[in-house]
Write an enzyme that holds these catalytic residues in place. Sequence first.
Site, PDB file in Angstrom:
ATOM      1  N   TYR A   1      48.949  33.126  27.288  1.00  0.00           N
ATOM      2  CA  TYR A   1      49.044  33.759  28.602  1.00  0.00           C
ATOM      3  C   TYR A   1      47.769  33.490  29.390  1.00  0.00           C
ATOM      4  O   TYR A   1      47.112  32.480  29.189  1.00  0.00           O
ATOM      5  CB  TYR A   1      49.379  35.257  28.464  1.00  0.00           C
ATOM      6  CG  TYR A   1      49.997  35.763  29.750  1.00  0.00           C
ATOM      7  CD1 TYR A   1      51.199  35.212  30.205  1.00  0.00           C
ATOM      8  CD2 TYR A   1      49.375  36.710  30.542  1.00  0.00           C
ATOM      9  CE1 TYR A   1      51.759  35.607  31.401  1.00  0.00           C
ATOM     10  CE2 TYR A   1      49.936  37.108  31.740  1.00  0.00           C
ATOM     11  CZ  TYR A   1      51.127  36.553  32.172  1.00  0.00           C
ATOM     12  OH  TYR A   1      51.677  36.925  33.356  1.00  0.00           O
TER      13      TYR A   1
ATOM     14  N   ARG B   1      54.095  33.441  43.956  1.00  0.00           N
ATOM     15  CA  ARG B   1      52.698  33.885  43.883  1.00  0.00           C
ATOM     16  C   ARG B   1      52.292  33.953  42.415  1.00  0.00           C
ATOM     17  O   ARG B   1      52.180  35.008  41.827  1.00  0.00           O
ATOM     18  CB  ARG B   1      52.545  35.268  44.545  1.00  0.00           C
ATOM     19  CG  ARG B   1      51.098  35.688  44.770  1.00  0.00           C
ATOM     20  CD  ARG B   1      50.987  37.187  44.904  1.00  0.00           C
ATOM     21  NE  ARG B   1      51.439  37.902  43.727  1.00  0.00           N
ATOM     22  CZ  ARG B   1      50.702  38.085  42.626  1.00  0.00           C
ATOM     23  NH1 ARG B   1      49.494  37.584  42.552  1.00  0.00           N
ATOM     24  NH2 ARG B   1      51.186  38.770  41.609  1.00  0.00           N
TER      25      ARG B   1
ATOM     26  N   LYS C   1      55.243  35.935  29.162  1.00  0.00           N
ATOM     27  CA  LYS C   1      55.391  37.397  29.122  1.00  0.00           C
ATOM     28  C   LYS C   1      56.323  37.824  27.991  1.00  0.00           C
ATOM     29  O   LYS C   1      56.053  38.793  27.271  1.00  0.00           O
ATOM     30  CB  LYS C   1      55.938  37.909  30.458  1.00  0.00           C
ATOM     31  CG  LYS C   1      54.946  37.896  31.604  1.00  0.00           C
ATOM     32  CD  LYS C   1      54.035  39.111  31.570  1.00  0.00           C
ATOM     33  CE  LYS C   1      53.119  39.120  32.783  1.00  0.00           C
ATOM     34  NZ  LYS C   1      52.229  40.272  32.829  1.00  0.00           N
TER      35      LYS C   1
ATOM     36  N   GLU D   1      58.264  39.416  38.288  1.00  0.00           N
ATOM     37  CA  GLU D   1      56.947  38.856  37.985  1.00  0.00           C
ATOM     38  C   GLU D   1      56.534  37.828  39.034  1.00  0.00           C
ATOM     39  O   GLU D   1      57.267  36.875  39.309  1.00  0.00           O
ATOM     40  CB  GLU D   1      56.982  38.193  36.593  1.00  0.00           C
ATOM     41  CG  GLU D   1      55.641  37.888  36.021  1.00  0.00           C
ATOM     42  CD  GLU D   1      54.855  39.141  35.643  1.00  0.00           C
ATOM     43  OE1 GLU D   1      53.624  39.126  35.812  1.00  0.00           O
ATOM     44  OE2 GLU D   1      55.472  40.127  35.193  1.00  0.00           O
ATOM     45  N   ASP D   2      55.362  38.035  39.614  1.00  0.00           N
ATOM     46  CA  ASP D   2      54.732  37.064  40.513  1.00  0.00           C
ATOM     47  C   ASP D   2      55.594  36.700  41.720  1.00  0.00           C
ATOM     48  O   ASP D   2      55.674  35.534  42.123  1.00  0.00           O
ATOM     49  CB  ASP D   2      54.325  35.808  39.738  1.00  0.00           C
ATOM     50  CG  ASP D   2      53.098  36.075  38.868  1.00  0.00           C
ATOM     51  OD1 ASP D   2      52.505  37.159  38.998  1.00  0.00           O
ATOM     52  OD2 ASP D   2      52.734  35.206  38.063  1.00  0.00           O
TER      53      ASP D   2
ATOM     54  N   ASP E   1      55.578  44.168  37.124  1.00  0.00           N
ATOM     55  CA  ASP E   1      54.337  44.218  36.356  1.00  0.00           C
ATOM     56  C   ASP E   1      53.115  44.091  37.251  1.00  0.00           C
ATOM     57  O   ASP E   1      52.072  44.681  36.976  1.00  0.00           O
ATOM     58  CB  ASP E   1      54.343  43.114  35.299  1.00  0.00           C
ATOM     59  CG  ASP E   1      53.225  43.291  34.284  1.00  0.00           C
ATOM     60  OD1 ASP E   1      53.001  44.438  33.853  1.00  0.00           O
ATOM     61  OD2 ASP E   1      52.580  42.298  33.923  1.00  0.00           O
ATOM     62  N   ASP E   2      53.227  43.320  38.337  1.00  0.00           N
ATOM     63  CA  ASP E   2      52.085  43.142  39.235  1.00  0.00           C
ATOM     64  C   ASP E   2      51.745  44.442  39.963  1.00  0.00           C
ATOM     65  O   ASP E   2      50.575  44.732  40.206  1.00  0.00           O
ATOM     66  CB  ASP E   2      52.385  42.036  40.251  1.00  0.00           C
ATOM     67  CG  ASP E   2      52.751  40.736  39.568  1.00  0.00           C
ATOM     68  OD1 ASP E   2      51.921  40.227  38.803  1.00  0.00           O
ATOM     69  OD2 ASP E   2      53.873  40.236  39.776  1.00  0.00           O
TER      70      ASP E   2
ATOM     71  N   ASN F   1      43.251  37.136  38.399  1.00  0.00           N
ATOM     72  CA  ASN F   1      43.469  36.065  37.425  1.00  0.00           C
ATOM     73  C   ASN F   1      43.834  34.770  38.140  1.00  0.00           C
ATOM     74  O   ASN F   1      44.347  34.806  39.258  1.00  0.00           O
ATOM     75  CB  ASN F   1      44.617  36.447  36.475  1.00  0.00           C
ATOM     76  CG  ASN F   1      44.216  37.509  35.480  1.00  0.00           C
ATOM     77  OD1 ASN F   1      43.160  37.435  34.885  1.00  0.00           O
ATOM     78  ND2 ASN F   1      45.063  38.511  35.315  1.00  0.00           N
TER      79      ASN F   1
END
Length: 642
Positions: free
Chosen positions: A190, A243, A261, A333-334, A356-357, A498
């Site tokens: 990850y 993103r 993930k 996610e993202d 999660d973000d 990150n």
Amino acid sequence: MVSLQSTCFLYNRPSLSVRSWGISPSLKGRRGDVVVRRVAVGPTGKQGDRNGSILTEAAAPVTPVIDLNGAATVDVGVGDVYGEDSATEDQHVTPWAVSVASGYTLLRDPRHNKGLAFTEKERDAHYLRGLLPPTVISQDVQVRKMINNMRQYHVPLQKYMAMMDLQERNEKLFYKMLIEHVEELLPVVYTPTVGEACQKYGSIFRQPQGLFISLNEKGKVLEVLRNWPERRIQVIVVTDGERILGLGDLGCQGMGIPVGKLSLYTALGGIRPSACLPVTIDVGTNNEELLKDEFYIGLRRKRATGQEYAELMHEFMTAVKQLYGEKVLIQFEDFANHNAFDLLAKYGSTHLVFNDDIQGTASVVLAGLLAAQKLVGKNLADQTYLFLGAGEAGTGIAELIALEISKQTNAPLEEARKKIWLVDSKGLIVRDRFSSLQHFKKPWAHEHEPVRELVDAIKAIKPTVLIGSSGAGRKFTKQVIEAMSSINERPIIFALSNPTSQSECTAEDAYTWSQGRAIFASGSPFDPVEFEGKAFVPGQANNAYIFPGLGLGLIISGAIRVHDDMLLAASEALAAQVSEENFSKGLLYPPLNNIRKISAHIAANVAAKAYELGLATRLPQLENLVKYAESCMYSPNYRTYR
């Protein structure tokens, strides 16, 4: 694997033979009333032929094994048909795929392959003689061998590719190695390495590890989902690649994120690999560099927006619920800010969804702040918070902090929000900017004169906590850290962006510029720092502490919705796992090498909250949820095959 040499199975005429090659449990009572008392992979009936068809000594009337309409007639891949998941580790199991996997095919089946760990008896029973060298070694020796090989690589992307290769050929060995060496391998599978993997995904792509659903499949999404071989899906991680970490729009190549993930859902949270489904929604990309790249694997068009985008996402969400039911967890996610908040708001009341973000990052940061209370001697409500970054991560963290303050003090949420200030690309978010703000920033527009620069905002607001979620590297300059240190004896500084290149500052910067007084945590891993003869171990506010345990808690309780109180419960459970020994080293998070036990405690807290809120469907509630969570975890240890 099975060779259906004649299609008699499709027409309810199983071939019969008086010759028995092995014994398996009766399938009596399964859908279609299939009863096969003795089944094995062996000859087709011709002398000397070992191509692997099914032989049965006796069979009752059989309905078609293969459903040409796409619905499984036998529960292959749906439930625990052959007892593997329910068997204890000392019980023997049969390596079924469609039927018994044997010979060369068994060595190419990642779920059942054991490599050189196949015993002498298994090699005889499954036609492996000659296909493997004569030596037999244990799984523990295999782990030592593989980790030693991994350490020979010096380029992180090479390590990533080696781990993905291992996952594709020996699933259990991959997870056993990841679990036993989690602190070493987490940055490989990850962040930060997965960011580079996504950037180069087109070049390193070998075989699909998840589902790609593009605009070409619009109107056929349910059909595409049915192409996935597993039916009993419990967790889906989905991205549209707009993103990816702090790297921007990577389009279809964002698939590395769901794959990574879900590897952690299994390794850290114990969710079965077969119950995990990575998905990339490909609606194009606005990344010109990718569109011109001959190795790009996605749609070569500009990113879809508006109704075209919304219709595809809605079709996907509807199809998932139709195929897998209401209790499948869908983790966004993202996604870019404008879609992330809209999707969470739109489907939060109809599906089991989690971003999660927004929520995972918020929960892990809140856990760190709860732990930091012991180091600074202040409660959450006694602190003043300043964020650099007002996107989905920043506003998500801010909201969860406000909820916890409100819970602790019984103050209204609006009052708790006044302790929290945000800085975006235009400066401090203040009331004068209200009309021009995006909807998710408006709750944080407080009365104050405009302030353009971060260091000036620090001097004006005098925060005790500085949190970076900007996705912009090195924004916490020496001037910024010194300003925080001049106001606070122990400034709390979280640089969360990150990958490592996008972190607001390094651990060395934070400790050096604060004269060793900072309480520091980051999103990406940093090595320990020595300053004036003292060793400092930076904490990592890694979402991997939260989402695997949260997902496990939702599954074991049969939750049908995610509630903010569950996120608070996860944060409190994680903070409670930080020991006095950890605090003595300046750590805000427990060591990752104990992550499965940590995940079990988080899962138990989340499940208990689901029962309390009336959102759990797995009844009655068990008394010891921690023990139950641990018992439900997937084990990567090899099983003995009949």
